[in-house]
Each structure stands twice: as C-alpha cells, then as structure tokens.
Design a protein around this motif. Structure first.
Motif, mmCIF file in Angstrom:
data_model
loop_
_atom_site.group_PDB
_atom_site.id
_atom_site.type_symbol
_atom_site.label_atom_id
_atom_site.label_comp_id
_atom_site.label_asym_id
_atom_site.label_seq_id
_atom_site.Cartn_x
_atom_site.Cartn_y
_atom_site.Cartn_z
ATOM 1 N N GLY A 50 5.947 -5.828 -4.310
ATOM 2 C CA GLY A 50 7.374 -5.549 -4.313
ATOM 3 C C GLY A 50 7.744 -4.415 -5.538
ATOM 4 O O GLY A 50 7.069 -4.092 -6.388
ATOM 5 N N ASP A 51 9.013 -3.867 -5.577
ATOM 6 C CA ASP A 51 9.480 -2.951 -6.613
ATOM 7 C C ASP A 51 8.573 -1.615 -6.516
ATOM 8 O O ASP A 51 8.719 -1.037 -7.655
ATOM 9 C CB ASP A 51 9.437 -3.814 -8.031
ATOM 10 N N ALA B 232 15.914 -9.223 -1.669
ATOM 11 C CA ALA B 232 15.533 -7.855 -1.543
ATOM 12 C C ALA B 232 16.374 -7.370 -2.641
ATOM 13 O O ALA B 232 17.444 -7.459 -2.927
ATOM 14 C CB ALA B 232 15.594 -7.105 -0.114
ATOM 15 N N ALA B 233 15.486 -6.230 -3.328
ATOM 16 C CA ALA B 233 16.314 -5.500 -4.359
ATOM 17 C C ALA B 233 15.613 -4.114 -4.348
ATOM 18 O O ALA B 233 14.873 -3.710 -5.184
ATOM 19 C CB ALA B 233 16.102 -6.142 -5.791
ATOM 20 N N GLN C 161 10.052 -6.759 -0.249
ATOM 21 C CA GLN C 161 8.994 -7.382 -0.924
ATOM 22 C C GLN C 161 7.578 -6.826 -0.841
ATOM 23 O O GLN C 161 7.822 -5.240 -0.568
ATOM 24 C CB GLN C 161 8.674 -8.914 -0.614
ATOM 25 N N GLY C 162 6.543 -7.216 -0.694
ATOM 26 C CA GLY C 162 5.127 -6.282 -0.813
ATOM 27 C C GLY C 162 4.252 -7.191 -0.193
ATOM 28 O O GLY C 162 4.209 -8.294 -0.142
ATOM 29 N N VAL D 47 4.002 2.392 0.540
ATOM 30 C CA VAL D 47 4.555 2.911 -0.713
ATOM 31 C C VAL D 47 3.640 2.215 -1.580
ATOM 32 O O VAL D 47 3.570 0.901 -1.935
ATOM 33 C CB VAL D 47 5.935 2.444 -0.715
ATOM 34 N N VAL D 48 3.547 2.771 -2.748
ATOM 35 C CA VAL D 48 2.852 2.641 -4.172
ATOM 36 C C VAL D 48 3.451 3.230 -5.099
ATOM 37 O O VAL D 48 3.705 4.267 -5.052
ATOM 38 C CB VAL D 48 1.298 2.705 -4.113
ATOM 39 N N ARG D 49 3.273 2.579 -6.305
ATOM 40 C CA ARG D 49 3.429 2.980 -7.535
ATOM 41 C C ARG D 49 2.439 3.785 -8.185
ATOM 42 O O ARG D 49 1.134 3.131 -7.957
ATOM 43 C CB ARG D 49 4.154 2.013 -8.683
#
Length: 406
Positions: free
Chosen positions: A12-13, A41-42, A222-223, A260-262
């Motif tokens: 997540g995030d 969720a945020a 989330q993830g 999606v990844v950071r």
C-alpha cells in the motif's frame, strides 16, 4: 478504448491516488470503479494549486469530475463517507454525492464493527496484526459468519429489516468482545437514512452499462503484499488486493493491468519488511505513525517481494513507478540471503502463509545496487514495461510513454 485496473504491488501507499488521477485526465473516462477495501484506503492527490484530499471511498478521479462507483466488493461506511464528502466540498468539489453510485449488495460497516475491531487489536498488545481501526475486516468477518444477516447497502430501503440486522450486529459483537463504545441503533439508522437519500444506490446491471459506455479505471486499495490469501499472514487485510475482483466485475471485457510501485518499499505497522533501513529518513507528508496502523516504515526497493506480487497477480501488463525523485542512498535489493525466492502458495492456505511470514522475518538482504536509471532498472527487475513515472505529487507526470487507457 479498453479499461484499466490499478493495483499496488507492495504494502500500500505506493501512489495509486496520483496514478488514478493522471489516468482520469485522459478524455472520456466513464467512471472510477472501486473493487476492494473500504474507508481504510488513503489515496492522496495534491493539485497544482496546493489543494489536497486523501481519497478513501470516493475515487481518486473526483477532482477531474469523473464519477465513482462503489462495487459490491467494497465495504461501505456511510459515516466516513459523509465526512469525506464534507472535506471534498471544502477543496472545491461542490456536490460529491452527485458523482457517486453504490452497489446495493455492498456490505455496510457500522460503528459496532469499528469498535470491536479496535478492542480486538488492542488486546493483542505487542502481537498486533496491524489495522486501520475502521472495522472493515470485522465487517467482512461478520458477513462470513452470518451471511444471511449481514447489513448491506440495499437494506437502507427496508428500515425494519435494517434495524433488526443492526441490533444483531450490536448484540453479537458485544457478546463476543464486551461493551462497545458506539451510538444506539436509532442514531445509526438516522445516519443510514441520510445516506440513502444522498447517494444513488444501483443494482447489478449498472456497472455493465457503464463499461459499455466508455473506459473505466478500476482503483484498487491497499497492496498485493497485504492480500487476504497471499500476504504475510496474519499481517494482512480482509480483502482481495490482486486483479481478481476487478476481472470478475469486468466479466470478460478487455482491460489493461497496471501495477504501481515506489522506488523505495514501505509499509505501515507490523509484519515483514526485509529491506527495511531505519537510516532512510525520507519525507512522508501524508504518512506517519498512527494509533492503529503503527509506524510508517521505509526500506530499499524490494525486487523479490514485488516479483512475488507480479506472480500472485497472474502477471501485469505495465508498471507505474512513483517517487522518482528518490535520494541517492536508496538502492534496489535483487535477492535475499536465506530465501532463494518467495514461493506462491495456494489460495486459502493460511498456515503456509504464516510459515512464509516466519521465513521472511528470518531472512535478510542479499545483493543491492543503486541504479542510474530507475525506470529501466525496475523494468528489468520485474520483467514488465514501465509506462508511467512520477516524482513530485503536483503537476504533470515525470514521464508517460503512452496513453494508458488506449
């Protein structure tokens, strides 16, 4: 034009809100469809003029005027939804509820679910699982235990039935965990009646019609590494975070699967984070230590974990990489020392996932390197093309290699 499903390949995030907002800048997007999770969720979106909103139940395309559909897989919290709508009004969305439809079969979260969630998590002490304290998992658990009696969105049209179901939630959860700090049934009924009058509640045929009208963006919560079946049990969510729910809703309609990844791997609270490095003091204006989630943790890019997420998802068509303005001390972890690869278990085998959790807590980082070109390196490590990259939370994407929704 095809549809797009957005999932987070981490804990997540990773920046799903930013990605969904950019996708909704494309012309003709029909709707953002939420397909898992709930009010926990945020997804943060910051506009060029500084206006900011953390999207929980409303889709992250709301600033673009794109409607949100809460599907049957979402746990709907009318109290939290009202608070979120009120904030959206303050940041320039004049009538948020006009942009919202809700599936009648979605579960309703109640104050008793949230209170019971917090009691259980507090009693775990140092062995906390990790929670947002909003009762989403408690709502799902209750529905599994009492499938014919769990409150659902469509019940708001049947006050007597809803009253009976709310009283049953209160009584059963009070019997299970003790007294719960929550409003009385009449107060909750009044809020749910206001919810009924404010939103458009729709039946099962609505989404199919929307999918035929134009491209939709399916926004995950989330993830994948928190998935209810494939995450590191018990530090997981009561939600399917892969593409599975979205694919079921699409019913065979073509869609592009976007992960999606950071550039650095993060997680909230307890559970394995193999690449964690306390020396990485990276600024996080929208993430911090929370009473229920715990500390926000940072680590180097965890290629083995993200490769596992891609495998669990059944493959990914393309990647979005966020936080490309990463400082030089962040590196890519390519392997673990004590574990050759993260094995994919069978759906429902939580004992195997718990053993995997223990194994991940015992392993450590193997090879690590600093890439010269982050998008190219992530593409190489995960074997998936990178089509979108972002750094600053404001303005245009850092780069976009094609039209994502085309």
């Amino acid at each position: 034009m095809s549809h797009t499903i957005v999932v987070d390949l981490g804990y997540g995030d990773a920046g799903k809100g930013r990605v969904v907002d950019l996708l909704c800048a494309e012309p003709g997007v029909e709707a953002v469809v939420r397909f898992n999770g709930g009010a926990q969720a945020a997804h943060n979106v910051v506009l060029p003029d500084g206006r900011h909103h953390t999207f929980a139940q409303f889709g992250a395309g709301t600033f673009r005027g794109v409607p949100t559909h809460l599907s049957r897989f979402v746990v709907v919290d009318p109290l939290a939804l009202a608070a979120e709508a009120a904030h959206l009004v303050t940041v320039g969305v004049p009538d948020p509820f006009a942009l919202l439809t809700v599936d009648e079969d979605a579960l309703l979260a109640t104050p008793w679910h949230a209170a019971a969630n917090r009691v259980r998590e507090r009693r775990r002490g140092a062995a906390r699982h990790g929670s947002c304290g909003l009762g989403v998992g408690e709502t799902v658990a209750y529905a599994l235990a009492h499938p014919g009696d769990a409150p659902r969105v469509g019940d708001v049209f049947h006050p007597a039935r809803l009253r009976q179901r709310l009283a049953a939630v209160r009584d059963r959860l009070t019997a299970a965990v003790g007294p719960l700090p929550a409003p009385d049934v009449d107060a909750v009924l009044a809020v749910f009646a206001a919810f009924r009058d404010a939103v458009r509640i729709v039946g099962p045929g609505f989404l199919g019609d929307a999918l035929r009208r134009g491209p939709c963006v399916f926004e995950g919560a989330q993830g994948v590494l928190l998935d209810e079946w494939f995450g590191w049990h018990p530090h997981t969510t009561w939600s399917t975070t892969t593409f599975a729910n979205a694919l079921e809703l699409l019913a065979g309609a073509p869609a592009r699967r976007l992960g999606v990844v950071r550039t650095y791997t993060t997680r909230h609270g307890a559970g394995p984070l193999v690449t964690e490095d306390p020396s990485l003091r990276l600024p996080e204006p929208h993430n911090g230590t929370g009473e229920w989630q715990g500390a926000f943790r940072r680590g180097h890019f965890d290629a083995p974990a993200h490769r596992y997420a891609v495998e669990v998802c059944g493959g990914v068509d393309a990647l979005a990489v966020t936080h490309l303005d990463v400082p030089p001390e962040v590196e890519i972890c390519t392997s673990y020392r004590e574990l050759d690869r993260i094995p994919v278990g069978r759906r429902g085998d939580l004992e195997a996932q718990e053993r995997l959790t223990a194994a991940l807590l015992r392993t450590s980082v193997g090879e690590r390197y600093r890439p010269d070109d982050w998008p190219a390196a992530v593409e190489s490590e995960l074997g998936v093309p990178v089509v979108l990259g972002t750094d600053s939370p404001r303005g245009a994407p850092a780069f976009s290699r094609d039209t994502i929704t085309a």
